[in-house]
Design an enzyme around this catalytic site. Structure first.
Site, PDB file in Angstrom:
ATOM      1  N   ASN A 199       0.836  -1.209   0.000  1.00  0.00           N
ATOM      2  CA  ASN A 199       0.000   0.000   0.000  1.00  0.00           C
ATOM      3  C   ASN A 199       0.868   1.256   0.000  1.00  0.00           C
ATOM      4  O   ASN A 199       0.427   2.333   0.344  1.00  0.00           O
ATOM      5  CB  ASN A 199      -0.956  -0.008   1.200  1.00  0.00           C
ATOM      6  CG  ASN A 199      -0.216  -0.230   2.504  1.00  0.00           C
ATOM      7  OD1 ASN A 199       1.005  -0.075   2.562  1.00  0.00           O
ATOM      8  ND2 ASN A 199      -0.921  -0.603   3.550  1.00  0.00           N
ATOM      9  N   SER A 240       7.931   5.665   8.440  1.00  0.00           N
ATOM     10  CA  SER A 240       6.650   5.123   8.002  1.00  0.00           C
ATOM     11  C   SER A 240       6.330   5.558   6.585  1.00  0.00           C
ATOM     12  O   SER A 240       6.798   6.593   6.116  1.00  0.00           O
ATOM     13  CB  SER A 240       5.524   5.540   8.954  1.00  0.00           C
ATOM     14  OG  SER A 240       5.062   6.811   8.616  1.00  0.00           O
ATOM     15  N   LYS A 241       5.493   4.720   5.934  1.00  0.00           N
ATOM     16  CA  LYS A 241       5.097   5.035   4.558  1.00  0.00           C
ATOM     17  C   LYS A 241       4.343   6.365   4.542  1.00  0.00           C
ATOM     18  O   LYS A 241       4.556   7.194   3.678  1.00  0.00           O
ATOM     19  CB  LYS A 241       4.173   3.944   4.027  1.00  0.00           C
ATOM     20  CG  LYS A 241       4.870   2.626   3.760  1.00  0.00           C
ATOM     21  CD  LYS A 241       3.843   1.558   3.405  1.00  0.00           C
ATOM     22  CE  LYS A 241       4.481   0.186   3.282  1.00  0.00           C
ATOM     23  NZ  LYS A 241       3.502  -0.896   3.406  1.00  0.00           N
ATOM     24  N   SER A 242       3.460   6.547   5.546  1.00  0.00           N
ATOM     25  CA  SER A 242       2.614   7.735   5.504  1.00  0.00           C
ATOM     26  C   SER A 242       3.418   9.005   5.784  1.00  0.00           C
ATOM     27  O   SER A 242       3.008  10.098   5.430  1.00  0.00           O
ATOM     28  CB  SER A 242       1.466   7.588   6.485  1.00  0.00           C
ATOM     29  OG  SER A 242       1.982   7.246   7.730  1.00  0.00           O
TER      30      SER A 242
END
Ligand code: GLU
Length: 296
Positions: free
Chosen positions: A20, A257-259
């Site tokens: 994702n 983190s990805k976000s």
């Protein structure tokens, strides 16, 4: 390359990213720890793509994951496993849990839970607010009727499940022996409103199905293991040994983190950085960022 001792069929380890977003240095570290754990013991290293959330999973992220691992020099054994091929087996387990009476329908929305939190009826757990249990005691016939017109999720009644199993043990190679009643995260969602299965159930079923002997993953999932242990007991699944490793941090001390848009491996790869050299640095403990050694 790490050394290659005699093949040991009893050791099976996996790296299980969710497609994702793009992987970052923290994932490189996680994949390396799992890979080296398996290889140093002559075991197998599997790659499982955790793509149950079809709204957020994207094929280009899967491609990037495979390219990143190749660039890092981390080879997996066998075919890549996709959770999206396994929805039927998750559905069977969900039916079994429903038949045991340990799941209940939950109609709460994000905004109703935010209100509960503001009113102080929700307490914070390691993964955010713990569900206050608003729908736990709804009459099942009333809930079934309401479910005909209202979206709902299914939650695990942790106290009821734990009363059936009694206290459970699991072992972490780094943090030692653990005893749990599964309550730390509260009544987690097992079937979300908009996807056929949630992470906790899918990962527990797949670790058993893939014959994982050692679950090697980050400390951010330490608290989740109590739930996984509870699900194993309910569904008669074996309990692997766990190793929750430290997490890499950024310059400000926050978890990558990805976000948060932490520097992605794809960007480094496309800039021509040497992936193998980067991984060797991580192996030697040379971190371009910080590292958190505590679980919290
Ligand atoms: N798919 C999970 C993630 O990307 C990890 C699953 C696991 O290692 O248990 O965070």
């Amino acid at each position: 390359m790490t050394s290659s001792p005699q093949l040991n069929r009893d050791i099976v380890v996996r790296f299980a990213p969710s497609p994702n977003g793009l992987l970052h240095l923290g994932h490189a570290y996680a994949a390396m720890v799992a890979h080296d754990f398996a290889r140093e013991r002559g075991g197998r290293f599997l790659l499982r793509i955790e793509d149950i959330d079809s709204a957020r999973s994207r094929p280009e992220f899967v491609e990037a994951i495979l390219a990143d691992l190749r660039w890092l020099g981390l080879a997996w054994d066998g075919d890549v496993i996709f959770q999206s091929d396994r929805f039927e087996s998750y559905a069977r387990a969900i039916d079994r849990l429903k038949a045991m009476g340990v799941l209940y329908r939950c109609f709460c929305t994000r905004s109703s839970m935010r209100l509960a939190q503001e009113a102080g009826s929700q307490i914070d757990g390691p993964d955010g607010p713990i569900y206050a249990g608003t729908c736990r005691h709804l009459d099942p016939d009333f809930a079934a009727e309401r479910a005909r017109s209202e979206p709902h999720s299914w939650r695990l009644d942790v106290a009821k499940a734990a009363a059936m199993t009694g206290p459970l043990e699991w072992r972490d190679e780094r943090h030692g022996q653990q005893v749990t009643c599964g309550e730390e995260l509260g009544d987690v969602i097992i079937v979300p409103k908009d996807t056929p299965v949630a992470y906790h159930l899918a990962v527990t079923l797949d670790d058993a199905r893939d014959g994982i002997s050692h679950v090697v993953r980050g400390d951010d999932l330490f608290a989740s293991t109590d739930i996984h242990r509870l699900l194993q007991a309910l569904l008669d699944l074996p309990t692997p040994i766990y190793l929750h490793h430290p997490l890499l941090l950024d310059e400000s001390g926050s978890k990558l983190s990805k976000s948060r848009d932490s520097a992605s491996l794809s960007v480094l790869r496309q800039k021509g950085r040497d992936g193998y050299a980067l991984l060797q640095d991580l192996r030697r403990g040379i971190f371009p960022v910080g590292i958190s050694l505590s679980k919290a």
